[in-house]
Design a protein around this motif. Structure first.
Motif, short mmCIF file in Angstrom:
data_model
loop_
_atom_site.label_atom_id
_atom_site.label_comp_id
_atom_site.label_asym_id
_atom_site.label_seq_id
_atom_site.Cartn_x
_atom_site.Cartn_y
_atom_site.Cartn_z
N LEU A 116 0.83 -1.19 0.00
CA LEU A 116 0.00 0.00 0.00
C LEU A 116 0.87 1.24 0.00
O LEU A 116 1.96 1.25 0.58
CB LEU A 116 -0.88 0.05 1.25
N VAL A 117 0.34 2.31 -0.60
CA VAL A 117 0.97 3.62 -0.49
C VAL A 117 -0.12 4.66 -0.66
O VAL A 117 -1.14 4.40 -1.31
CB VAL A 117 2.10 3.79 -1.55
N SER A 118 0.05 5.82 -0.04
CA SER A 118 -0.95 6.89 -0.11
C SER A 118 -0.33 8.17 -0.64
O SER A 118 0.84 8.45 -0.36
CB SER A 118 -1.55 7.14 1.28
N ASP A 119 -1.11 8.95 -1.39
CA ASP A 119 -0.60 10.23 -1.89
C ASP A 119 -1.10 11.38 -1.01
O ASP A 119 -1.81 11.18 -0.02
CB ASP A 119 -0.96 10.43 -3.36
N ALA A 120 -0.73 12.59 -1.38
CA ALA A 120 -1.05 13.77 -0.57
C ALA A 120 -2.53 14.10 -0.54
O ALA A 120 -2.98 14.85 0.32
CB ALA A 120 -0.27 14.98 -1.09
N SER A 121 -3.31 13.51 -1.46
CA SER A 121 -4.76 13.73 -1.48
C SER A 121 -5.51 12.65 -0.71
O SER A 121 -6.75 12.68 -0.64
CB SER A 121 -5.27 13.77 -2.93
N GLY A 122 -4.79 11.70 -0.15
CA GLY A 122 -5.43 10.63 0.60
C GLY A 122 -5.85 9.44 -0.24
O GLY A 122 -6.48 8.51 0.28
N ASN A 123 -5.52 9.45 -1.55
CA ASN A 123 -5.79 8.29 -2.39
C ASN A 123 -4.89 7.12 -1.97
O ASN A 123 -3.74 7.33 -1.56
CB ASN A 123 -5.54 8.61 -3.86
N ILE A 124 -5.42 5.93 -2.07
CA ILE A 124 -4.70 4.72 -1.69
C ILE A 124 -4.39 3.89 -2.92
O ILE A 124 -5.28 3.62 -3.74
CB ILE A 124 -5.51 3.88 -0.69
N TYR A 125 -3.12 3.47 -3.06
CA TYR A 125 -2.70 2.61 -4.15
C TYR A 125 -2.37 1.25 -3.58
O TYR A 125 -1.62 1.13 -2.60
CB TYR A 125 -1.48 3.18 -4.85
N PHE A 126 -2.91 0.21 -4.20
CA PHE A 126 -2.69 -1.17 -3.77
C PHE A 126 -2.12 -1.96 -4.93
O PHE A 126 -2.61 -1.86 -6.05
CB PHE A 126 -4.02 -1.79 -3.32
N ALA A 127 -1.07 -2.73 -4.68
CA ALA A 127 -0.49 -3.60 -5.70
C ALA A 127 -0.20 -4.95 -5.08
O ALA A 127 0.27 -5.04 -3.94
CB ALA A 127 0.78 -2.99 -6.29
N ALA A 128 -0.47 -6.03 -5.84
CA ALA A 128 -0.32 -7.36 -5.26
C ALA A 128 -0.03 -8.39 -6.34
O ALA A 128 -0.36 -8.21 -7.52
CB ALA A 128 -1.59 -7.76 -4.52
#
Length: 199
Positions: A116-128
């Motif tokens: 997981l990682v989050s950007d400055a706008s609070g969006n969440i990125y998930f990779a698996a």
């Protein structure tokens, strides 16, 4: 020294994050992968709250804090559809669940193959990585969520490097919110390779 002791006598901690106020979040698992726990300590070491995610099985893969310092976790569980699948949960700072999603099937990896990682706008990125259990499924999955848990886009691919045994080792964002991924694989001779990709 401060210890967190859940209802189980056997717990393991895998991830830790510290927010801007010095609060500490720990994510781990219970027993023989019987579920996951998330606990918050204040900056004096007092337990503020804890959450237990109990399923037939549960293994944590990552913990991050979003732009508002809310904890977001991912792992795999044997859950709604009686399959092993990934789970993402976001909590607010008071420990209330904000949203939950099950983005896809999970393989049998013990390694930390979902991130997981989050950007400055609070969006969440998930990779698996989904290999090696579900041979008919795509081997890679990436999803972007907004801060409310709405899915903004999804990317699936059979193989990025050599074959379906590739797995994602780490995930990050650059200053333009492009996705940087470290991928580990084996070539045709069995030698390990590491590749860094930018999306």
């Amino acid at each position: 020294d401060v210890k967190f002791n859940s209802a189980s006598d056997d717990i393991d901690t895998r991830f830790m994050q510290v927010d801007a106020l010095g609060n500490v979040y720990l994510l781990g698992w219970i027993g023989f992968y019987d579920g996951m726990f998330l606990v918050k300590f204040d900056n004096s070491g007092n337990v503020v709250w804890d959450k237990i995610i109990l399923d037939v099985s549960g293994l944590p893969y990552d913990l991050t804090l979003d732009a508002d310092q809310n904890p977001v976790i991912c792992g795999k569980v044997y859950e709604v559809n009686e399959i092993t699948e990934y789970i993402i949960k976001k909590y607010d700072q008071e420990g209330n669940e904000v949203w939950t999603d099950y983005p896809g099937k999970a393989g049998s990896y013990f390694q930390e193959v979902a991130h997981l990682v989050s950007d400055a706008s609070g969006n969440i990125y998930f990779a698996a990585s989904t290999w090696p259990v579900y041979i008919t499924e795509t081997a890679f999955l990436m999803v972007k969520y907004d801060k409310f848990g709405n899915k903004l886009w999804e990317y699936k691919e059979d193989s990025i490097l050599y074959d379906q045994n590739d797995y994602i080792a780490e995930l990050a964002l650059d200053f333009e919110n492009n996705i940087i991924m470290a991928l580990q694989s084996r070539d045709s001779t069995g030698q390990k390779d590491v590749l860094t990709l930018k999306f």
